[in-house]
Design an enzyme around this catalytic site. Structure first.
Site, PDB file in Angstrom:
ATOM      1  N   GLU A   1      38.473  36.225  51.796  1.00 24.28           N
ATOM      2  CA  GLU A   1      39.918  35.821  51.838  1.00 24.28           C
ATOM      3  C   GLU A   1      40.471  36.274  53.260  1.00 24.28           C
ATOM      4  OE1 GLU A   1      44.237  36.841  49.854  1.00 24.28           O
ATOM      5  OE2 GLU A   1      42.836  38.241  50.105  1.00 24.28           O
TER       6      GLU A   1
ATOM      7  N   ASP B   1      36.290  40.566  42.204  1.00 25.33           N
ATOM      8  CA  ASP B   1      37.142  40.590  43.333  1.00 25.33           C
ATOM      9  C   ASP B   1      36.581  42.215  44.094  1.00 25.33           C
ATOM     10  OD1 ASP B   1      39.385  39.626  44.912  1.00 25.33           O
ATOM     11  OD2 ASP B   1      40.116  39.258  43.107  1.00 25.33           O
TER      12      ASP B   1
ATOM     13  N   ASP C   1      43.145  41.678  28.315  1.00 23.22           N
ATOM     14  CA  ASP C   1      41.982  42.409  28.499  1.00 23.22           C
ATOM     15  C   ASP C   1      40.672  41.683  28.562  1.00 23.22           C
ATOM     16  OD1 ASP C   1      41.724  42.007  25.857  1.00 23.22           O
ATOM     17  OD2 ASP C   1      43.197  43.274  25.418  1.00 23.22           O
TER      18      ASP C   1
ATOM     19  N   ASP D   1      48.733  44.726  22.970  1.00 26.48           N
ATOM     20  CA  ASP D   1      49.442  45.671  23.790  1.00 26.48           C
ATOM     21  C   ASP D   1      50.390  45.158  24.765  1.00 26.48           C
ATOM     22  OD1 ASP D   1      47.651  45.145  25.458  1.00 26.48           O
ATOM     23  OD2 ASP D   1      46.968  47.331  26.028  1.00 26.48           O
TER      24      ASP D   1
ATOM     25  N   HIS E   1      46.324  33.975  42.519  1.00 22.58           N
ATOM     26  CA  HIS E   1      47.355  34.893  41.884  1.00 22.58           C
ATOM     27  C   HIS E   1      48.206  35.298  42.831  1.00 22.58           C
ATOM     28  CE1 HIS E   1      44.057  36.636  44.281  1.00 22.58           C
ATOM     29  NE2 HIS E   1      44.998  37.733  44.427  1.00 22.58           N
ATOM     30  N   ASP E   2      48.143  34.589  44.264  1.00 19.83           N
ATOM     31  CA  ASP E   2      49.187  35.023  45.017  1.00 19.83           C
ATOM     32  C   ASP E   2      49.890  33.767  45.624  1.00 19.83           C
ATOM     33  OD1 ASP E   2      48.482  37.654  45.284  1.00 19.83           O
ATOM     34  OD2 ASP E   2      47.002  37.256  47.124  1.00 19.83           O
TER      35      ASP E   2
ATOM     36  N   ASP F   1      38.627  40.611  49.066  1.00 13.35           N
ATOM     37  CA  ASP F   1      40.004  40.546  49.638  1.00 13.35           C
ATOM     38  C   ASP F   1      40.408  40.913  50.966  1.00 13.35           C
ATOM     39  OD1 ASP F   1      42.642  40.635  48.276  1.00 13.35           O
ATOM     40  OD2 ASP F   1      42.757  42.701  49.094  1.00 13.35           O
TER      41      ASP F   1
ATOM     42  N   ASP G   1      45.393  38.608  25.565  1.00 16.71           N
ATOM     43  CA  ASP G   1      45.644  39.974  25.031  1.00 16.71           C
ATOM     44  C   ASP G   1      44.719  40.168  23.575  1.00 16.71           C
ATOM     45  OD1 ASP G   1      46.087  42.641  24.044  1.00 16.71           O
ATOM     46  OD2 ASP G   1      48.329  41.967  23.868  1.00 16.71           O
TER      47      ASP G   1
END
Length: 565
Positions: free
Chosen positions: A259, A100, A31, A27, A331-332, A205, A23
């Protein structure tokens, strides 16, 4: 025989989950400028490609996989100018950027869906709408019994249109109707738009869900994912991807990886053989080893011989005409050390062992942010700690199914499986919030960041990070680790995975032996290898043993030898 060369076969991919990476503005959300700040770290690791999870405009109901505008950057991540700076900086470091691609569904906030629910003539058929029925009591029922991957019915009733729409994921993610020529045209144009902006490919995806069987019949109620036989690898799936390749992708030098839920070797060869529309595809068979009776929201024992059977099936099945993807984490998926290693007693050793596994097999390795540090699962003490819509939905389902009222009763399984384990902030140093943000992080930081962080590991030649660096360089230096044949030496051994890679050339045959010990006890064994001499190239223990014939292996020990005839 050496497979046809390609840059994406010789690459190592590093996956960045932008929300949790770095970050730059305080915030609490990662990013694009934050990624730019840390690019030297990624480049120093030695990887070749960055896979960037979605940064498109989105309501963030599913952390960016619900896209409301494919050609705009989500404002918390930055601007299009920030994205353009990122791709330039990536290329300046001799790396490539893969985006992605999420085109099975959009957000329900996308302009296409808003117009579709209003029956705008141009967009009325952009999504999959159906009237429902009624049961014997006169109560409304969905058009069929298909289930969402996130739990519950795959249909949601829309009051504005007075029909149900299909959503194989969250209710905020309506499925696009790929039978509509206009949908395909708009998607193809969007893909070309990004390629013209200089990206180097796509991770696609759930790409094998695009084609649904005509008539949308009921699915087998006893299957793992009810309805899957009617929407996975559907009748038009290959033709859709072939058209995408012929009309768009083949005009660019890019990498494509799909995927694909429930992928088999046979279907992988349809989509990603030497003449297929994709370069490679992700399968999930090895990530389900610790499912009890095939049930995701459970934990069972796993066996090394079963892992070897899975790996062998893919290594052998794609050897002639296909290409493998090699990964433990994304990430999954929960953190691999917490699933297949020993995070309490041998975290460093087992993290290195798992890294050796993906970096020495045949295929393109994928390293997920923090994996190169040996990051672990976190603790999820309350439902309020969770951010993963999938885990929250399933926690509620488990509570209803088991007739219990307290989250504590399902906390262990939800905490073990939640995708939030992969989404805790990157652990940069031992300062507040692990150096991820000066603000309040959007999701909890794993408290072990004081012991596990990048700053410490970059300064330590014996760290997991430094080990990954060396293995990535070894792979770059040795064609045999990219293109060599694979042979499993001990398919039935309960704790040792030993295999060779071999590559023939005019100058002779190059051979590598990899020995991986998946256990916390010492193991002595004879390996069935023939050699005149050997050199130990790498290992996760101090060891000068150059005789791989008889080896004594420490807990979670990994060794990589070069063999000479």
């Amino acid at each position: 025989m050496t497979a046809a060369r390609a840059w994406w076969k010789e690459a190592v991919v590093y996956q960045i989950y932008p929300r949790s990476f770095n970050d730059s503005d305080g915030d609490g959300v990662g990013d694009l400028q934050g990624i730019i700040e840390r690019l030297d770290y990624v480049a120093d690791l030695g990887v070749d490609v960055i896979w960037l999870n979605p940064v498109y405009d989105s309501p963030q109901k599913d952390n960016g996989y619900d896209i409301s505008d494919y050609q705009t950057i989500y404002d918390e991540f930055g601007t299009m100018a920030d994205w353009e700076a990122l791709v330039e900086e990536v290329h300046n470091r001799d790396m490539r950027l893969v985006m992605d691609l999420v085109v099975n569904h959009t957000s329900d906030q996308h302009e296409w869906f808003r117009k579709s629910r209003q029956r705008d003539p141009e967009y009325e058929d952009y999504y999959i709408w159906r009237e429902g029925g009624t049961d014997e009591d006169g109560d409304p029922v969905p058009p069929n019994n298909w289930e969402s991957f996130f739990g519950g019915s795959a249909w949601e009733y829309d009051e504005e249109r007075s029909e149900y729409f299909l959503h194989l994921y969250d209710t905020s993610q309506p499925d696009l109707n790929w039978r509509n020529d206009s949908v395909r045209t708009d998607i193809f144009d969007t893909i070309e738009w990004w390629l013209e902006k200089g990206i180097d490919g796509f991770r696609m995806d759930v790409i094998n869900l695009l084609s649904k069987v005509e008539g949308l019949p009921d699915g087998d109620p006893d299957s793992e994912w009810v309805g899957a036989e009617h929407f996975i690898d559907g009748p038009e799936m290959l033709s859709y991807l072939t058209a995408l390749d012929e009309e768009v992708l083949s005009n660019y030098d890019v990498m494509t990886v799909g995927e694909m839920p429930q992928l088999t070797v046979e279907s992988a060869l349809e989509y990603a053989d030497t003449d297929g529309p994709l370069d490679m595809a992700f399968h999930f068979q090895h990530t389900k080893l610790d499912y009890a009776d095939g049930e995701r929201w459970s934990v069972g024992d796993w066996s090394l011989p079963e892992l070897k059977r899975i790996i062998g099936r893919w290594q052998d099945g794609l050897a002639a005409d296909g290409w493998n993807t090699l990964y433990w984490e994304n990430h999954d998926q929960p953190r691999s050390v917490s699933r297949y290693g020993d995070p309490e007693n041998y975290r460093r050793e087992s993290a290195k062992l798992l890294g050796t596994f993906i970096l020495t097999l045949r295929g393109t390795p994928y390293v997920y942010q923090g994996q190169e540090l040996g990051m672990t699962n976190a603790d999820w003490e309350t439902m309020d700690d969770l951010r993963d819509v999938d885990a929250i939905n399933h926690a509620r389902e488990l509570l209803d199914r088991d007739g219990v009222e307290e989250y504590d009763d399902v906390k262990d399984i939800v905490g073990y499986r939640t995708r939030d384990n992969a989404r805790t902030p990157m652990q940069w140093d031992d300062s507040k919030n692990a150096g991820f943000t000066d603000g309040d992080p959007w999701i909890q930081v794993n408290p072990n960041y004081r012991e596990i962080n990048a700053a410490d590991q970059q300064a330590d030649v014996d760290s997991v990070y430094s080990y990954y660096q060396r293995l990535i360089q070894l792979r770059a230096d040795r064609d045999v680790l990219v293109y060599g044949d694979y042979t499993d030496l001990l398919p039935d051994h309960e704790t040792v995975f030993a295999f060779t890679r071999s590559l023939s050339a005019d100058s002779g045959t190059e051979r590598i032996l990899v020995v991986l010990h998946f256990d916390d006890a010492t193991e002595t064994l004879d390996l069935p290898v023939e050699y005149a001499d050997a050199t130990l190239l790498e290992g996760n223990y101090d060891c000068d043993d150059t005789d791989p014939g008889t080896v004594t292996l420490a807990p979670y020990e990994a060794r990589v030898y070069e063999l000479f005839d």
